[in-house]
Enzyme design. Structure first.
Site: not given
Ligand code: PLP
Length: 379
Positions: A261, A139, A314, A41
């Site tokens: 800065y 969640r 930046m 993702k």
């Molecule tokens: C992002 C995610 C993972 C991977 O998690 P990591 O801690 O990056 O290994 C696995 N399962 C779900 C549901 C996630 O949202």
């Protein structure tokens, strides 16, 4: 000679796909008999979904997890044969979109389950999906009681092809946290109520919690990309993302001079400062400025760690190279901001964040170099 993107960009991000594949193989071995999938993702945690997904496929990965249907669409275009789960579930009214692209929603509620089953009836077949049970992170997902309700809803269940039962750990990176055992037990109980379906509980850190956590499929993300999935133990993963900034100018500053800065850093002695062509636009967190409390942050150049001085701007940042032999740091030389010497977890710690956020916020202005996929490629 035509310049390369690296010649023109100031900062260079190298993604080591050989290391990525190696990390997947290590996790696959650790997972024992469980299949090893991959969480890709967020544009593969900021590292680029196209080269990352292809490399993981080459390594042998077949099951992929993204958050959004949009990400699933892109991934499907890259990997026509992969199994793709959408972790954020079924978006309202989008069953046809998922079905056409063979995306499997990780269903999180009875509403979603009914919508997917009803669409399957219209479509003419039971469509594959995961059922996501929330065992304590609170969640997404069915509560165990809601899961029982689904299981007893025969009409809906008969309309689904459930290929995976999954849950997600809240504290996998803290092995001694009591919630790990509670979630593991709750998941085992849920699993027993839907026998014959593959099960998945572990993210990266979950794989390191032992055999009772790996079930049939593991879903690592951050560990593939070089983050440390263990706590207080040397990182068992190889670094994948290497961010370097090129030296644009060197200057000698007299005692009591300030740098950057806000004049937040003052030389206590004659100092030699190198200005690197990497700033917060490139994904170097401004929180790495030398004023933050955990630091000073460091970069690695010419075999040595050198501290950041002043604020990250930046487009540039200053480092103190006084400790290096005079004349050894040349204009155009590259300093490692993240990579093999400065780990992403260490840098994230200086910036008061975690490796996940550091990677996903890497900018887009530097030259991106991918090494180790068929032929080396630029993007
Ligand atoms: C992002 C995610 C993972 C991977 O998690 P990591 O801690 O990056 O290994 C696995 N399962 C779900 C549901 C996630 O949202």
């Amino acid at each position: 000679m035509t310049p390369t993107p690296e010649d023109l960009a100031g900062a260079v991000l190298t993604i080591d796909l050989v290391a990525l594949k190696d990390n997947w193989r290590r996790l696959n071995a650790l997972a024992g008999k469980a299949e090893c999938g991959a969480a890709v993702k967020g544009n593969a945690y900021g590292l680029g979904i196209a080269p990352v997904a292809k490399a993981l496929w080459e390594a042998g990965c077949r099951s992929f997890f993204v958050a959004r249907p949009k990400e699933g669409e892109e991934l499907r275009g890259l990997l026509p044969e992969a199994t793709i789960y959408i972790l954020d579930g079924l978006f309202p009214g989008q069953a046809e979109f998922y079905a056409k692209l063979a995306l499997r929603p990780a269903l999180i509620s009875i509403e979603e389950a009914r919508e997917w089953a009803a669409f399957g009836r219209v479509y003419g077949r039971k469509l594959p999906c995961a059922i996501h049970v929330d065992t304590g992170i609170n969640r997404l997902g069915f509560s165990p009681a809601e899961f029982d309700g689904l299981r007893d809803d025969r009409v809906t269940m008969e309309g689904l092809n459930v290929t995976l039962l999954m849950s997600h750990l809240a504290c996998a990176d803290e092995p001694s946290h009591p919630l790990n055992r509670r979630q593991s037990e709750a998941f085992a109980a849920v699993r027993a109520r839907l026998p014959g379906v593959a099960a998945s509980l572990a993210n990266s850190s979950g794989i390191f919690l032992g055999e009772s956590f790996t079930h049939d499929l593991v879903r690592p993300g951050i560990a593939l990309y070089g983050g440390n999935p263990t706590r207080n133990v040397a990182n068992p993963m190889l670094p994948v993302a290497i961010l370097e900034g090129a030296v644009m100018q060197l200057r000698d500053v007299a005692p009591a001079s300030t740098v950057g800065y806000g004049a937040t850093w003052t030389a206590g002695r004659p100092a030699r400062i190198a200005i690197l062509g990497a700033g917060y636009k490139d994904g170097v967190p401004r929180a790495l400025s030398s004023t933050q409390p955990n630091g000073p942050a460091q970069v690695f150049i010419n075999g040595r760690r050198c501290p950041v001085v002043g604020r990250i701007s930046m487009d540039m940042m200053g480092i103190d190279v006084t400790a290096l032999p005079e004349g050894s740091v040349k204009r155009g030389a590259r300093a490692e901001i993240l990579g093999r010497h400065i780990g992403i977890d260490e840098a994230a710690g200086w910036a008061g964040t975690i490796a996940y956020e550091l990677l996903t916020r890497l900018g887009s202005r530097y030259a991106r170099l991918y090494t180790g996929l068929e032929s080396d490629s630029r993007a």
